[in-house]
Design a protein around this motif. Sequence first.
Motif, PDB file in Angstrom:
ATOM      1  N   PRO A 178       0.652  -1.393   0.453  1.00  0.00           N
ATOM      2  CA  PRO A 178      -0.139   0.327  -0.437  1.00  0.00           C
ATOM      3  C   PRO A 178       0.834   0.850   0.063  1.00  0.00           C
ATOM      4  O   PRO A 178       2.019   0.892   0.209  1.00  0.00           O
ATOM      5  CB  PRO A 178      -0.259  -0.265   1.347  1.00  0.00           C
ATOM      6  CG  PRO A 178       0.210  -1.285   2.213  1.00  0.00           C
ATOM      7  CD  PRO A 178       0.856  -1.919   1.534  1.00  0.00           C
ATOM      8  N   ARG A 179      -0.368   2.662   0.104  1.00  0.00           N
ATOM      9  CA  ARG A 179       0.805   4.023  -0.049  1.00  0.00           C
ATOM     10  C   ARG A 179      -0.464   5.076  -0.232  1.00  0.00           C
ATOM     11  O   ARG A 179      -1.026   4.817  -0.894  1.00  0.00           O
ATOM     12  CB  ARG A 179       1.738   3.863  -1.322  1.00  0.00           C
ATOM     13  CG  ARG A 179       2.271   5.311  -0.944  1.00  0.00           C
ATOM     14  CD  ARG A 179       3.158   5.757  -2.975  1.00  0.00           C
ATOM     15  NE  ARG A 179       3.986   7.021  -2.095  1.00  0.00           N
ATOM     16  CZ  ARG A 179       3.840   7.273  -3.065  1.00  0.00           C
ATOM     17  NH1 ARG A 179       2.174   8.224  -3.253  1.00  0.00           N
ATOM     18  NH2 ARG A 179       4.320   9.298  -2.510  1.00  0.00           N
ATOM     19  N   LEU A 180       0.556   5.347   0.906  1.00  0.00           N
ATOM     20  CA  LEU A 180      -0.815   6.648   0.846  1.00  0.00           C
ATOM     21  C   LEU A 180       0.015   7.466  -0.310  1.00  0.00           C
ATOM     22  O   LEU A 180       1.187   7.649  -0.822  1.00  0.00           O
ATOM     23  CB  LEU A 180      -1.488   7.832   2.211  1.00  0.00           C
ATOM     24  CG  LEU A 180      -1.490   6.854   3.331  1.00  0.00           C
ATOM     25  CD1 LEU A 180      -0.708   7.388   4.934  1.00  0.00           C
ATOM     26  CD2 LEU A 180      -2.476   6.969   3.171  1.00  0.00           C
ATOM     27  N   ARG A 181      -1.076   9.078  -0.393  1.00  0.00           N
ATOM     28  CA  ARG A 181      -0.511  10.326  -2.011  1.00  0.00           C
ATOM     29  C   ARG A 181       0.426  10.299  -1.448  1.00  0.00           C
ATOM     30  O   ARG A 181       1.423  11.166  -2.462  1.00  0.00           O
ATOM     31  CB  ARG A 181      -1.632  10.392  -1.661  1.00  0.00           C
ATOM     32  CG  ARG A 181      -2.831  10.515  -2.927  1.00  0.00           C
ATOM     33  CD  ARG A 181      -2.436   9.789  -4.057  1.00  0.00           C
ATOM     34  NE  ARG A 181      -3.762   9.438  -4.995  1.00  0.00           N
ATOM     35  CZ  ARG A 181      -4.331  10.617  -5.822  1.00  0.00           C
ATOM     36  NH1 ARG A 181      -3.936  11.237  -5.887  1.00  0.00           N
ATOM     37  NH2 ARG A 181      -4.731   9.167  -6.478  1.00  0.00           N
ATOM     38  N   TYR A 182       0.824  11.370  -0.785  1.00  0.00           N
ATOM     39  CA  TYR A 182       2.374  11.702   0.855  1.00  0.00           C
ATOM     40  C   TYR A 182       2.527  10.899   1.625  1.00  0.00           C
ATOM     41  O   TYR A 182       2.025  10.479   2.803  1.00  0.00           O
ATOM     42  CB  TYR A 182       2.198  13.088   0.628  1.00  0.00           C
ATOM     43  CG  TYR A 182       1.831  14.260  -0.145  1.00  0.00           C
ATOM     44  CD1 TYR A 182       2.650  14.617  -1.052  1.00  0.00           C
ATOM     45  CD2 TYR A 182       0.184  14.746  -0.747  1.00  0.00           C
ATOM     46  CE1 TYR A 182       2.409  15.560  -2.154  1.00  0.00           C
ATOM     47  CE2 TYR A 182       0.091  15.391  -1.412  1.00  0.00           C
ATOM     48  CZ  TYR A 182       0.906  16.048  -2.247  1.00  0.00           C
ATOM     49  OH  TYR A 182       0.537  16.354  -3.244  1.00  0.00           O
ATOM     50  N   SER A 183       3.549  10.464   1.744  1.00  0.00           N
ATOM     51  CA  SER A 183       4.472  10.294   3.227  1.00  0.00           C
ATOM     52  C   SER A 183       4.206  11.036   3.503  1.00  0.00           C
ATOM     53  O   SER A 183       5.041  11.826   4.215  1.00  0.00           O
ATOM     54  CB  SER A 183       5.668   9.751   2.564  1.00  0.00           C
ATOM     55  OG  SER A 183       6.080   8.901   1.716  1.00  0.00           O
ATOM     56  N   PRO A 184       3.448  10.285   5.287  1.00  0.00           N
ATOM     57  CA  PRO A 184       3.667  11.584   6.549  1.00  0.00           C
ATOM     58  C   PRO A 184       4.506  11.271   7.243  1.00  0.00           C
ATOM     59  O   PRO A 184       4.518  11.081   8.148  1.00  0.00           O
ATOM     60  CB  PRO A 184       2.627  10.414   7.314  1.00  0.00           C
ATOM     61  CG  PRO A 184       2.540   8.688   6.994  1.00  0.00           C
ATOM     62  CD  PRO A 184       3.136   8.929   5.076  1.00  0.00           C
ATOM     63  N   TYR A 185       5.611  11.952   6.431  1.00  0.00           N
ATOM     64  CA  TYR A 185       6.875  12.141   7.662  1.00  0.00           C
ATOM     65  C   TYR A 185       6.804  12.654   8.357  1.00  0.00           C
ATOM     66  O   TYR A 185       7.562  12.615   9.791  1.00  0.00           O
ATOM     67  CB  TYR A 185       8.222  12.820   6.148  1.00  0.00           C
ATOM     68  CG  TYR A 185       8.428  11.658   5.167  1.00  0.00           C
ATOM     69  CD1 TYR A 185       9.625  10.758   5.915  1.00  0.00           C
ATOM     70  CD2 TYR A 185       8.121  12.736   4.484  1.00  0.00           C
ATOM     71  CE1 TYR A 185      10.254  10.156   5.107  1.00  0.00           C
ATOM     72  CE2 TYR A 185       9.306  11.519   2.503  1.00  0.00           C
ATOM     73  CZ  TYR A 185       9.489  10.251   3.506  1.00  0.00           C
ATOM     74  OH  TYR A 185      10.237   9.759   2.544  1.00  0.00           O
TER      75      TYR A 185
ATOM     76  N   GLU B 155     -10.295   4.877  -3.045  1.00  0.00           N
ATOM     77  CA  GLU B 155     -10.238   5.079  -3.953  1.00  0.00           C
ATOM     78  C   GLU B 155      -9.309   4.813  -4.424  1.00  0.00           C
ATOM     79  O   GLU B 155      -9.618   3.415  -5.334  1.00  0.00           O
ATOM     80  CB  GLU B 155     -11.087   6.469  -4.841  1.00  0.00           C
ATOM     81  CG  GLU B 155     -10.023   7.261  -5.199  1.00  0.00           C
ATOM     82  CD  GLU B 155     -10.525   8.495  -5.257  1.00  0.00           C
ATOM     83  OE1 GLU B 155     -11.296   8.838  -5.767  1.00  0.00           O
ATOM     84  OE2 GLU B 155      -9.333   9.505  -5.096  1.00  0.00           O
ATOM     85  N   ASP B 156      -7.524   4.667  -4.009  1.00  0.00           N
ATOM     86  CA  ASP B 156      -6.991   3.901  -4.441  1.00  0.00           C
ATOM     87  C   ASP B 156      -6.554   2.164  -4.271  1.00  0.00           C
ATOM     88  O   ASP B 156      -6.848   1.737  -5.561  1.00  0.00           O
ATOM     89  CB  ASP B 156      -5.059   4.745  -4.188  1.00  0.00           C
ATOM     90  CG  ASP B 156      -5.332   6.477  -4.723  1.00  0.00           C
ATOM     91  OD1 ASP B 156      -5.982   6.474  -5.606  1.00  0.00           O
ATOM     92  OD2 ASP B 156      -4.284   6.313  -4.019  1.00  0.00           O
ATOM     93  N   HIS B 157      -6.656   2.345  -2.802  1.00  0.00           N
ATOM     94  CA  HIS B 157      -6.330   0.717  -2.764  1.00  0.00           C
ATOM     95  C   HIS B 157      -8.103  -0.205  -3.107  1.00  0.00           C
ATOM     96  O   HIS B 157      -7.899  -1.105  -2.666  1.00  0.00           O
ATOM     97  CB  HIS B 157      -6.093   0.548  -0.944  1.00  0.00           C
ATOM     98  CG  HIS B 157      -5.202   1.272  -1.207  1.00  0.00           C
ATOM     99  ND1 HIS B 157      -4.586   2.698  -0.655  1.00  0.00           N
ATOM    100  CD2 HIS B 157      -3.955   1.425  -0.864  1.00  0.00           C
ATOM    101  CE1 HIS B 157      -3.558   3.143  -0.886  1.00  0.00           C
ATOM    102  NE2 HIS B 157      -2.664   1.940  -0.546  1.00  0.00           N
ATOM    103  N   ALA B 158      -8.867   0.275  -2.785  1.00  0.00           N
ATOM    104  CA  ALA B 158     -10.210  -0.719  -3.645  1.00  0.00           C
ATOM    105  C   ALA B 158     -10.157  -1.076  -5.125  1.00  0.00           C
ATOM    106  O   ALA B 158      -9.881  -1.732  -4.997  1.00  0.00           O
ATOM    107  CB  ALA B 158     -11.738  -0.043  -3.768  1.00  0.00           C
TER     108      ALA B 158
ATOM    109  N   SER C 172       2.305  -2.928  -6.556  1.00  0.00           N
ATOM    110  CA  SER C 172       2.919  -1.847  -5.342  1.00  0.00           C
ATOM    111  C   SER C 172       2.891  -0.605  -5.980  1.00  0.00           C
ATOM    112  O   SER C 172       2.216   0.040  -7.016  1.00  0.00           O
ATOM    113  CB  SER C 172       4.279  -2.242  -5.377  1.00  0.00           C
ATOM    114  OG  SER C 172       4.799  -1.054  -4.537  1.00  0.00           O
ATOM    115  N   PHE C 173       1.938  -0.325  -4.759  1.00  0.00           N
ATOM    116  CA  PHE C 173       2.074   1.871  -4.584  1.00  0.00           C
ATOM    117  C   PHE C 173       2.840   2.322  -4.913  1.00  0.00           C
ATOM    118  O   PHE C 173       3.424   3.377  -5.042  1.00  0.00           O
ATOM    119  CB  PHE C 173       1.020   2.380  -4.106  1.00  0.00           C
ATOM    120  CG  PHE C 173      -0.728   1.400  -4.701  1.00  0.00           C
ATOM    121  CD1 PHE C 173      -1.343   2.756  -5.690  1.00  0.00           C
ATOM    122  CD2 PHE C 173      -1.771   0.601  -3.919  1.00  0.00           C
ATOM    123  CE1 PHE C 173      -2.849   2.840  -5.893  1.00  0.00           C
ATOM    124  CE2 PHE C 173      -2.731   0.785  -4.137  1.00  0.00           C
ATOM    125  CZ  PHE C 173      -3.375   1.822  -4.961  1.00  0.00           C
TER     126      PHE C 173
END
Length: 437
Positions: free
Chosen positions: A240-247, A273-276, A345-346
């Motif tokens: 998985p991956r979020l649109r922005y890495s939450p540093y 919506e991405d991971h679906a 992979s995202f």
Amino acid sequence: MKNMEEHNYDRRNWLKLVALANTGILLPTPLLSCMDKASRQSQEEKVNTLLVISGWQEVNIGDIAHTPGLLHVLETFLPNAKVILWKRKRSEEVEKLLKRNFPKVEIVYGSVDNNYDVDNPEVYDAFKRSDLLVHGSGPSVVGRTSLQAWLKRTDKPFGIFGTTIQEIDDDLEQLLKKAAFIFTRETQSMGILKDHGIAGEHIAFAPDATFFIDIRDDNKANAFLREHGLEEQKFICAIPRLRYSPYHKIRKVDWSEEKIKKVETVNERHKEEDHAKLREAMIAWVRETGNKILVCPEMTYQVDIMDELLIDPLPEDVKPHVVKRGYWMPDEAASVYAKAHTILSFECHSPIISAANGTPMFYLRQPEDTIKGHMYYDLGFEQWVFEIEDTTGKQIADTLREVWTNYDAANAKLKTNMDKVQQIYKQRTDYIKKIYG
């Protein structure tokens, strides 16, 4: 092999011949032949030293993998060079990994201040001993202050290998114009360089050095696979991956409240919506093949979003086929990916590690993930790249189905493209050889 006494005798005679030649005295042909032979031997014995800057962070196996990837490129195509690694981030675990796989590589550490001075004299000693500085793969010229420190104290060349250069300010432009070579990890960066008046034969495409990673931890990987009943080529991996890495949740960062709010808002808006779309392919895999899925991370924070985004929403008949993995090192990941059927992979680098180990991979590309993903197109992997906002879950599932129904064709395609990667690395290192040779 000559002993030391014989070697010193030959060297003394060689120096005498050079002295005679420099006086203008014409030497007999046999002596000239002897000088020519001695010169060739001297050239062959010369060992050049490369100082490599790499190792930007340890919360991402892709960022860790840049370093062993580049070290393997250098040991393969420049086997006579000595390599010193100026590692930017300290990590005992990563240092052990590097020393285990590259015992001949010396590792130094040192931070650079605003005056481009380094806080460790070992780095200055490495400057003196090195003939060329090489900036390793990364999302940008992460080590630009290190390059400035090198320029402040030496007049020796430096170059950049496999780096994305998406934004160029005035200071960076002046720095890049001094580079002996700039090898960008996708061709779009070359266009940006050209817009800033930086062009020439020393500018070229060299894929992210992770494509040449050659480290494994088969023992650890095999133990994990046995424990969870994951059979070779009978499981896929999903990252998985979020649109922005939450540093801001990972380490101390200099982010404004406005930036943090933007990151969290965008991530929240798109995560489902991405991971679906990825889950649709996962469901098809389980229901049609009866095989398993390993959900695993590329970054540390992804361990905490696996359940929410990839596992909990799955249908009840699919969930029992899913296995989870915590954060790991790239050598273990490489060994697991080598046994997998396909990687979905995202994140950008797990597919690269997979490709380097002969396993087909899909890159589900989010628009926030910079231009680095264009390297997949540059290498001919466009059929396995899914621009997520222009892709449906069905398209991902259908392509995965094509891969598992004609796996030989997928593997042949992968090999062709990876052969291209090796050819490019050979060409780029040949160019480097000309610089310090």
